[in-house]
Each structure stands twice: as structure tokens, then as C-alpha cells.
Write a protein that holds these residues in place. Structure first.
Motif, PDB file in Angstrom:
ATOM      1  N   PHE A  40     107.164  84.399  12.359  1.00  0.00           N
ATOM      2  CA  PHE A  40     108.106  83.462  13.282  1.00  0.00           C
ATOM      3  C   PHE A  40     108.352  84.045  14.758  1.00  0.00           C
ATOM      4  N   THR A  41     107.317  84.575  15.352  1.00  0.00           N
ATOM      5  CA  THR A  41     107.509  85.047  16.630  1.00  0.00           C
ATOM      6  C   THR A  41     107.032  83.840  17.705  1.00  0.00           C
ATOM      7  N   ALA A  42     107.618  83.933  18.787  1.00  0.00           N
ATOM      8  CA  ALA A  42     107.425  82.740  19.510  1.00  0.00           C
ATOM      9  C   ALA A  42     105.866  83.109  20.084  1.00  0.00           C
ATOM     10  N   SER A  43     104.848  83.873  20.053  1.00  0.00           N
ATOM     11  CA  SER A  43     103.484  83.864  20.161  1.00  0.00           C
ATOM     12  C   SER A  43     102.970  82.617  19.537  1.00  0.00           C
ATOM     13  N   ASN A  44     103.288  82.155  18.243  1.00  0.00           N
ATOM     14  CA  ASN A  44     102.926  81.012  17.664  1.00  0.00           C
ATOM     15  C   ASN A  44     103.324  79.442  18.296  1.00  0.00           C
ATOM     16  N   GLY A  45     103.906  79.440  19.227  1.00  0.00           N
ATOM     17  CA  GLY A  45     104.275  78.229  20.187  1.00  0.00           C
ATOM     18  C   GLY A  45     105.299  77.589  19.745  1.00  0.00           C
ATOM     19  N   ASN A  46     105.758  76.703  20.427  1.00  0.00           N
ATOM     20  CA  ASN A  46     107.030  75.817  20.205  1.00  0.00           C
ATOM     21  C   ASN A  46     106.338  74.947  18.837  1.00  0.00           C
ATOM     22  N   PRO A  47     107.287  75.067  17.803  1.00  0.00           N
ATOM     23  CA  PRO A  47     107.273  74.166  16.714  1.00  0.00           C
ATOM     24  C   PRO A  47     107.018  72.713  16.864  1.00  0.00           C
ATOM     25  N   LEU A  83     112.243  80.768  17.295  1.00  0.00           N
ATOM     26  CA  LEU A  83     111.082  81.718  17.106  1.00  0.00           C
ATOM     27  C   LEU A  83     111.412  82.906  18.280  1.00  0.00           C
ATOM     28  N   TYR A  84     111.132  83.979  18.093  1.00  0.00           N
ATOM     29  CA  TYR A  84     111.346  84.949  19.214  1.00  0.00           C
ATOM     30  C   TYR A  84     110.325  85.879  19.033  1.00  0.00           C
ATOM     31  N   GLY A  85     110.846  87.311  18.842  1.00  0.00           N
ATOM     32  CA  GLY A  85     109.976  88.545  18.779  1.00  0.00           C
ATOM     33  C   GLY A  85     110.723  89.958  18.737  1.00  0.00           C
ATOM     34  N   PRO A  86     110.005  90.804  18.832  1.00  0.00           N
ATOM     35  CA  PRO A  86     108.542  91.229  18.790  1.00  0.00           C
ATOM     36  C   PRO A  86     107.757  91.225  17.428  1.00  0.00           C
TER      37      PRO A  86
END
Length: 305
Positions: free
Chosen positions: A198-205, A291-294
């Protein structure tokens, strides 16, 4: 007991090669032998003693070539050892070979072994040969597994010819190679656990370019992968209860980052019922977390372990 191949031996018609007008390019003969169901793996080590000297400025660089005998009386190479440089008394490294490749499960089938002196130009000098069988080799190191290396031409020409050295079996062991089906038949169970990035690297859902995009018309990339893999694996997990986690997201209500949160929101009981239950929990998480990270999946691996 040996497991024999009850198959057929096929010697198919000749296949003419073509390509150059007016010229015969030769033929290919296709032969086939049904493989036995023997899945044993043999590991052996051999050495040699007093091999013939073949090199003018040295001794010999010997190696062994193993041949499996075929049902039509021909031989097929099934293994070559490494070359041992400049010695008449080599000790080769142990090697492993499927028994199916060595004799196709027929323990009494002839195994021929040629001994060569390696030459850089590829014109390896023939030192001699001997024959054995899987059954003989399986007896391990003993007086019967010392083989005379014989050169047929020398034997026919020289009255005092004895041999061109000897090859000795130092060790021999057999292990069974089990398949996935064997483990399942034996009662093995797989415990299927899911962890979703669920990290932000997947892009905005909310955007179609995101791997987590919630389209009303088709499943996103994560859901398709989960369904494709899960529907196969679930049949090997008897209770169909699958723990499902996510990592790399900010959790409500305080926005704390978590790298091992249960998709169904229940830390004590993270199991989902079937793949459909996992998908449902995944879609619900997408609506509630940020979604965030790392990208840190060590915590969820440790949790599952």
C-alpha cells in the motif's frame, strides 16, 4: 525392486533434409523411448589408477564419458566428468545423475564408460573403456567395482597387453527426488498468507494509472494477481482461512504508518474466508487507509513467520 519402462521403442521413418536445390542434404532419424517413472538420483565418485600416458610432454588429462545403452543396442552420452590435468591417477569430483538418465530405471541395463585424455583441439585421445550397470554400481565401494580399462585395438595387437589402467568406484548413494504431488499425497498442507503493498509508489487509487485503481468495469492489477495465484493455492489449504495484511500505509484515525496491518481490521483474527474474502478485505482497506511508505515488507514477513 527396479521400476522398468514398459514403453515402446520408436524408430520413425527417415526425414529427408532439403534446402539446396539439386543436392541431397542428408536425413534425420528420430528415435524415442518412453521414460520410466523412476525418480531416484544417484551420486557417485570415481578415481583411476595407472592410466596410459598419452601426452608427449606430460602424463594425461583424463576424463570419463558415461553412456546409457538404448533398446536398439546403441549408446547415448548421459554424463561427462571434469578433466583432471597431468595425472595418471585422477580422482574425479562426486557427481549427481538421475537414474532415469543413467539406465531409464532398468537396473541391469549396460552402462558403458569411456576414458579419454583431453586435448585442447578437441581430438581427445581414447584411453580405454569398461562396462557396468546401475545394479553393480549400487553395491558401492567393493572389490567388484574396480574396473579394468581396456583398449580394444591394443588388446587385439599386443599379446602381453593387460589393461590401460583401472577405474575404482569410491562411493555411491541414491536419494529419491520427490515431486510436489508426492508431498501433497503425503499430507502436506500449504498455509497461504497475503501481504499487499500500500505504498504511494503504486499511484493514486483514484487514477486509472494506479495499480490500485478501483474501476467499476474490471479488477485492478493487484486483484487480478491475487485471484490468479490464490485460486490455485487455496485448494492446498484445508481450512480456506487466509491471513491477509497490508504494509506501507497510514492508518486511521491517527495517521500512524503501519507495515503489517490486517486487511479486515481485526489484529487478533486476520483470517479471511477464501480468496473472495481476501479481495473483499482488500477493497475495504483501499477505502480507509492512505497510501504512503516506505516500502518495508520485513515486518509482515516476520509477523507471518
Amino acid at each position: 525392486m527396479p521400476r522398468y519402462s514398459y514403453g515402446i521403442f520408436l524408430s520413425l521413418s527417415l526425414y529427408d533434409l532439403s534446402g539446396i536445390p539439386g543436392k541431397k542434404c542428408g536425413v534425420i532419424i528420430l528415435t524415442a523411448e518412453e521414460l520410466s517413472n523412476c525418480r531416484d538420483i544417484a551420486t557417485m565418485q570415481l578415481c583411476a589408477n595407472k592410466l596410459d600416458k598419452k601426452d608427449f610432454f606430460g602424463k594425461s588429462d583424463p576424463f570419463l564419458v558415461f553412456y546409457r545403452s538404448n533398446e536398439d543396442g546403441t549408446f547415448t552420452i548421459c554424463h561427462k566428468t571434469e578433466v583432471i590435468k597431468n595425472t595418471l591417477n585422477p580422482v574425479w569430483q562426486p557427481f549427481t545423475i538421475p537414474v532415469r538418465a543413467l539406465c531409464n530405471g532398468d537396473y541391469d541395463r549396460t552402462v558403458k564408460v569411456d576414458v579419454y585424455d583431453w586435448d585442447r583441439d578437441g581430438s581427445h585421445d581414447f584411453i580405454g573403456e569398461f562396462t557396468t550397470s546401475y545394479r553393480e554400481l549400487s553395491r558401492g565401494q567393493n572389490q567388484f567395482n574396480v574396473y579394468e580399462v581396456l583398449h580394444p585395438k591394443k588388446k587385439g595387437k599386443k599379446k602381453k597387453y593387460i589393461n590401460s589402467g583401472t577405474v575404482t568406484l569410491l562411493s555411491f548413494k541414491v536419494e529419491s527426488e520427490y515431486t510436489f504431488v508426492d508431498f501433497i499425497r503425503g499430507g502436506t498442507q500449504l498455509n497461504f498468507t497475503v501481504a499487499i503493498d500500500f505504498t504511494a509508489s503504486n499511484g493514486n487509487p483514484s487514477q486509472p494509472t494506479s495499480l490500485h485503481y478501483m474501476s467499476p468495469y474490471q479488477m485492478n492489477a493487484y486483484a487480478m494477481a491475487l485471484k490468479a495465484v490464490g485460486e490455485i493455492i487455496q485448494d492446498y489449504d484445508s481450512d480456506k482461512l487466509f491471513p491477509a495484511y497490508g504494509f506501507g500505509a497510514k492508518m486511521p484515525p491517527d495517521g500512524k504508518i503501519s507495515h503489517a496491518f490486517p486487511l479486515n481490521g481485526d489484529s487478533d483474527h486476520p483470517n479471511c474466508v477464501g480468496i473472495e474474502g481476501v479481495l473483499e478485505a482488500y477493497f475495504q482497506s483501499l477505502r480507509t487507509v492512505q497510501l504512503y511508505g516506505p516500502t518495508n515488507f520485513a515486518p509482515v514477513i516476520n509477523k507471518v513467520a
